[in-house]
Scaffold this active site. Structure first.
Site, PDB file in Angstrom:
ATOM      1  N   HIS C 322       0.804  -1.205   0.000  1.00 36.52           N
ATOM      2  CA  HIS C 322       0.000   0.000   0.000  1.00 36.52           C
ATOM      3  C   HIS C 322       0.843   1.263   0.000  1.00 36.52           C
ATOM      4  O   HIS C 322       0.356   2.327  -0.353  1.00 36.52           O
ATOM      5  CB  HIS C 322      -0.934   0.024   1.212  1.00 36.52           C
ATOM      6  CG  HIS C 322      -2.148  -0.816   1.025  1.00 36.52           C
ATOM      7  ND1 HIS C 322      -2.143  -2.170   1.191  1.00 36.52           N
ATOM      8  CD2 HIS C 322      -3.410  -0.485   0.645  1.00 36.52           C
ATOM      9  CE1 HIS C 322      -3.357  -2.648   0.940  1.00 36.52           C
ATOM     10  NE2 HIS C 322      -4.139  -1.641   0.608  1.00 36.52           N
ATOM     11  N   GLY C 323       2.076   1.176   0.445  1.00 34.16           N
ATOM     12  CA  GLY C 323       2.879   2.391   0.426  1.00 34.16           C
ATOM     13  C   GLY C 323       4.270   2.140   0.954  1.00 34.16           C
ATOM     14  O   GLY C 323       4.495   1.231   1.748  1.00 34.16           O
TER      15      GLY C 323
END
Lengths: 417, 161, 467
Positions: C322-323
């Site tokens: 996600h990041g």
């Protein structure tokens, strides 16, 4: 959303059940009826899908076609800006991607009925409880206001130091400064309930306390005293002529002017003014009235903008009233330097460093000075000291509104020795 | 079967290498710092229509950007002749690459100041400053241009590097 | 180009649809591929070269793996598979994580390496995962892959799912490429899905986003409990409508072209446990991790300690996906620990708790997780959490301003996060007239409001687009 692709079932054949002699429970006809209802429902759902699809396709094709068919607009009065034109193709713009962004902007900005859509969106958001639109506060009585800007501390210190140094370099001049608070700091009873804003009056006081050798003119008390009155435009970030007059009468004594004695003839020159805040927020509910105040005096004058040979005997620019920026009726808008020469005979020459708030303030000042030199440092590239070497100035006034001044970087440049 | 595998494996290698080379190409190599400033300056000026601008000196650089001309190996500035204009050109050769951040910040500040000045007042100038402004920093060479054909100026500048 | 752009809805889409309707069946896949490549290249046309290289590379790898599998060459097959997956991960890794890695190295060693920033290719995280699943499925025999490079390319770049998923394994789409007939019924169902998704994004997500961005701009230390909760709740709903709206639009668009994509969201805030949450939120990602990471690691058929490790590995990777940041890692680990707790410790206990309580508890736990997700640093996340749990005072006047402003959107959002609306809509649609006509008016109203919103929204962009 999760519509399963059920295959169509063959319609059940009609059953001719002979009437039974003896009463019997009848599950089959009920099941048939349930089947038929189920079939009907499924068909209804499918029909609804088809209709939705047809509507969607028709809608996007129609809107796209209409937008393409309508001629492109060059300028949007509602948004007060130029609109993107049909993208010009070039291999380089294709390769660096700007061609695609141009299409994105073009589609959005030349969409049919753009302004109406924005109004619709604003109405919807207000329905959902929004009290701001694009950073503009939607206040009572049709007022639009900008929240007080947070001071750019580095730039503000630089400005303050430049002003102090300037005053120190020219002790023979009487230097004054007024920082006018914006509507959100004065017309507080019209703000949305509980909205958290900076205390702009505190910011102004904090700045003022750092000035040396400069007379700070506080217009806030006078404005606050009249806060129920139209001191600011509803759709624009400027103050009205009335607001400027209240401020003038408050600071005139400090400038050595007997301001209260003057009478004015007020004329409404426009009743359909829509200012910068209407453009920024998309809210076009209200129209403003612009008034001018003509002093009842015998003093005559002419004004000239730097580099423009024309000499005008009026402070007002009629042409602006039929344009988009009607506030430009005052002095024709912003110019780097404007000189006003009068027959006042007071022996005083005023050097006025300003932003656009001063444009409607000058109409109160001119009867008291032989000359007024207006300089807008955002557009002026020469230095203030140069001006002082060539002109014999007696007074210096800095007149700004807080939001502009707190983020200004130009004044310190112009004041540099 | 074996030949098919070899072909496929070759395709894998070729495409992977192409991808890597392409990424390197995108990252761009630092331009040669030995290019004389005048060459780059002339390249940028070649595509720029200088009407409505006036040349600026070190004082103007300080006034408009807060930068000191003596810090750099080369400087050319053309700023609006009329104060209601927005056309501008700045070409710099940095003395050291570490100056890039300061210079970029100064240019962006100048651009923002100009935009703020014309926002709401000068739609033409504002449009020029938003749609036709380009900032390009390659190695020690810096370009800032606001003009109708800013892409052409940018290309000319990049070609000279 | 994003689905919520005016140019996409009124420019790109109608042109693609018209061309698609007019194109004979044999060329429809080619047309879709060209449209998808254009969609990918929009804005960063140079990346087309990169995409073509990735397609060629993975197509070749896929064909090799299929051939090697049939001939039983295990070692060679393993080598091809490993190198290909590594190459795909390297692509993802470079763009997403190089900056983060360099930062960490700099922080630890005091060096000052700088990475030249390149813009992210559209859908990078999603299409690299599609590529990896494709290769894995071939290796395991779930599919033979595609002999036709065009079909393969269309699978990877299919524009409805390219930018932000759903992540679909090749076997699920294989048959559809050969046969995806146009039908007005499916087109209409797709249009309905698309409009619902667009409304979720423009009308709900963007409105809630305004509140969230205003609140999150305030310094976290100064927040009172009311503010902090308002911030977290508006984020929770905003993220849900943003992402599920985008997924709805993807499914809808695919449906318009005759394809069926799996749904990606199933009312996740109604979950009764965190494990269930991950079967309802970003369903295809959870499925991907289960299929290609968890099960190859041994899944649940191993010693409990090994299960714990497997689960933590999966959630660490989920967070990272996600990041590239410490907060995302922490968020992943947080969810991992909760799932481990539920699976290995609380197994029987959960059944005894009434459903309503479970739903509320799960929602609270998820919201707490989101605080990490949207905070810039772990320190900030902890500050926000401490404020949420009353360490900063309960509320003040300013909170009332934001709360009143956000009240209606939050209520509307809460209602829309429940299945009632959809169920009601389906029921009514089955009742024929006048409901059918009314539903058309309803969709027309939604479309009008969406166009209005899109007109004013030049700055809102899909949150997951950075992935």
């Amino acid at each position: 959303m999760e519509q399963p692709n059920r295959p169509r079932r063959a319609a059940p054949s009609v059953r001719n059940a002979p009437a039974p002699a003896a009463p019997r429970p009848q599950p089959r006809p009920v099941r048939d009826a349930r089947e038929t209802r189920k079939q009907a429902r499924l068909r209804a759902l499918q029909r609804q899908s088809v209709w939705t699809g047809a509507f969607f396709l028709a809608a996007i094709l129609t809107l796209a076609a209409v937008s393409l068919a309508l001629p492109d607009r060059d300028f949007s009065p509602a948004e007060n800006r130029r609109l993107k034109q049909f993208p010009v193709f070039s291999v380089s713009s294709l390769l660096n991607g700007s061609y695609f962004n141009d299409w994105n902007s073009y589609a959005a900005e030349q969409f049919a009925g753009r302004d109406r859509w924005i109004t619709l969106d604003l109405a919807f958001r207000r329905l959902l409880g929004a009290k701001e639109a694009n950073g503009v506060l939607l206040c009572r009585d049709g007022y639009l206001m900008e929240p007080p800007a947070a001071p750019d501390t580095a730039a503000l210190e630089k400005s303050r130091d430049a002003i102090n140094a300037f005053a120190a370099r020219h002790p023979e001049l009487s230097v004054s400064m007024a920082v006018v608070p914006n509507a959100a700091a004065i017309l507080t009873d019209r703000l949305p309930e509980n909205v958290p804003l900076r205390d702009q009056l505190a910011d102004i006081s904090a700045f003022a306390s750092g000035l040396e050798g400069v007379q700070f003119l506080d217009v806030s008390p006078a404005l606050l005293a009249h806060s129920g009155e139209p001191l600011y435009y509803k759709t624009d970030h400027h103050w009205t002529t009335y607001g400027a007059r209240i401020a003038f009468e408050a600071i005139a004594p400090a400038l050595g002017i007997d301001g209260a004695a003057m009478g004015y003839d007020t004329y409404a020159v426009s009743a359909d003014f829509e200012g910068t805040l209407a453009a920024k927020s998309g809210c076009h509910d209200t129209l403003d009235v612009i008034e001018i105040a003509v002093p009842r005096t015998d003093v005559l004058f002419y004004r000239a903008d730097e580099g423009d040979p024309a000499r005008l005997a009026t402070l007002y620019d009629d042409a602006s009233l039929s344009g988009n920026d009607k506030y430009a009726v005052f002095l024709g808008g912003n110019a780097p330097r404007t000189d006003i020469t009068t027959t006042a005979g007071t022996g005083r020459t005023l050097l006025l460093f300003k932003d656009s708030y001063a444009n409607c303030f000058v109409q109160f000042l001119y009867p008291y000075f032989d000359r007024i030199i207006l300089i807008d440092p955002r557009y002026y590239y020469a230095s203030a000291d140069d001006v002082l070497r060539r002109e014999s100035v007696t007074d210096v006034l800095f007149l700004y509104n807080a939001n502009t001044f707190f983020t200004d970087r130009s004044l310190s440049e112009v004041l540099a020795p | 079967m074996k030949s098919k595998l070899i072909l496929l494996e070759a395709l894998r290698w070729v495409s992977a290498s192409l991808a890597v080379l392409f990424i390197l190409f995108l990252l761009g190599s630092t331009p040669d710092p030995e290019i004389p400033f005048e060459t780059v300056e002339q390249a940028a000026l070649a595509r720029l229509d200088l009407s409505e601008t006036q040349p600026g000196d070190a004082t103007m650089l300080r006034r408009l950007y807060g930068l000191s001309a003596s810090d750099f190996a080369g400087m050319t500035l053309y700023y609006p002749a009329s104060n209601m204009g927005a056309k501008e050109l700045l070409v710099l050769k940095l003395a050291d690459e570490s100056q890039a951040d300061t210079v970029e910040a100064a240019i962006r500040a100048r651009l923002q100041t100009q935009r703020d000045s014309f926002d709401g007042y000068g739609a033409e100038q504002f449009a020029l400053l938003t749609d036709h402004a380009v900032v390009e920093i390659r190695g020690v060479y810096v370009l800032f241009a606001v003009c109708e054909n800013e892409q052409a100026v940018r290309e000319s500048f990049l070609n000279a590097l | 180009m994003a689905f919520g752009d005016l140019f996409f809805v009124f420019g790109f889409l109608p042109v693609c649809l018209l061309l698609y309707i007019l194109t004979p069946g044999r060329f429809s896949n080619v047309l879709l591929l060209l449209c998808s490549l254009l969609f990918f290249a929009w804005g960063t046309p140079e990346y087309l070269v990169l995409m073509l290289c990735a397609l060629a590379f993975n197509y070749a790898a896929g064909r090799e793996l299929a051939a090697l599998r049939d001939s039983g060459k295990k070692v060679l097959s393993g080598a091809v598979f490993a190198t290909s997956v590594l190459a795909d991960l390297a692509l993802l890794g470079y763009w997403k994580y190089a900056g983060f890695v360099l930062e960490t190295v700099n922080a630890v060693f005091g060096t000052s390496f700088a990475a030249r920033e390149l813009p992210l290719p559209v859908g990078l995280s999603f299409f690299t995962f599609s590529l990896i699943s494709y290769l894995a499925d071939i290796r395991r025999g779930r599919t033979d892959g595609s002999k036709d490079p065009l079909t393969f390319s269309l699978y990877v770049t299919f524009f409805p799912k390219l930018a932000s998923g759903p992540i679909v394994p090749y076997p699920e789409m294989e048959a559809q490429f050969a046969h995806h007939p146009f039908s007005w019924r499916r087109f209409g169902a797709g249009a309905r899905c698309f409009l619902i998704g667009l409304s979720k994004k423009i009308l709900l997500a963007n409105t809630l986003g305004t509140t969230f961005y205003a609140l999150s701009a305030l310094p976290p230390e100064s927040l009172t409990a009311a503010f902090a909760w308002l911030c977290a709740l508006s984020y929770a709903l905003m993220l849900y409508f943003d992402f599920s709206g985008y997924s709805d639009m993807a499914v809808g668009l695919a449906g318009m072209f005759g394809f069926q994509l799996p749904k990606n969201f199933d009312y996740p805030y109604l979950s009764r446990s965190v494990s269930e949450f991950w079967r309802r939120w970003h369903i295809t990602l959870g499925a991907w991790f289960r299929e290609y990471v968890y099960i190859p690691l041994g899944g649940s058929r191993v010693h409990p300690f090994r299960i714990f490790l497997n689960l933590m590995a999966v959630w660490l990777l989920t967070g990272l996906w996600h990041g590239a940041g410490l907060t995302f890692l922490l968020w992943g680990i947080y969810h991992g620990l909760l799932v481990v707790l539920e699976k290995l410790v609380l197994k029987g206990v959960l059944e005894t708790i009434p459903n309503a309580v479970r739903v509320v508890l799960t929602f609270l736990l998820v919201v707490i997780g989101w605080v990490f997700f949207f905070s810039a640093t772990p320190a900030e996340a902890f500050t926000r959490l401490s404020r949420m749990f009353f360490l900063g005072g309960v509320a003040d006047g300013a909170a009332a301003y934001y709360a009143l402003g956000a009240l209606r959107p939050l209520l509307l959002g809460a209602a829309a996060a429940l299945p009632v609306g959809a169920r009601l809509g389906r029921e009514l649609a089955r009742r024929g007239q006048p409901w059918t006509l009314l539903s058309i008016f309803y969709f027309a109203a939604l479309l009008l409001l969406c166009v209005a919103g899109m007109m004013n929204d030049t700055y809102s962009s899909f949150l997951y687009a950075q992935f």
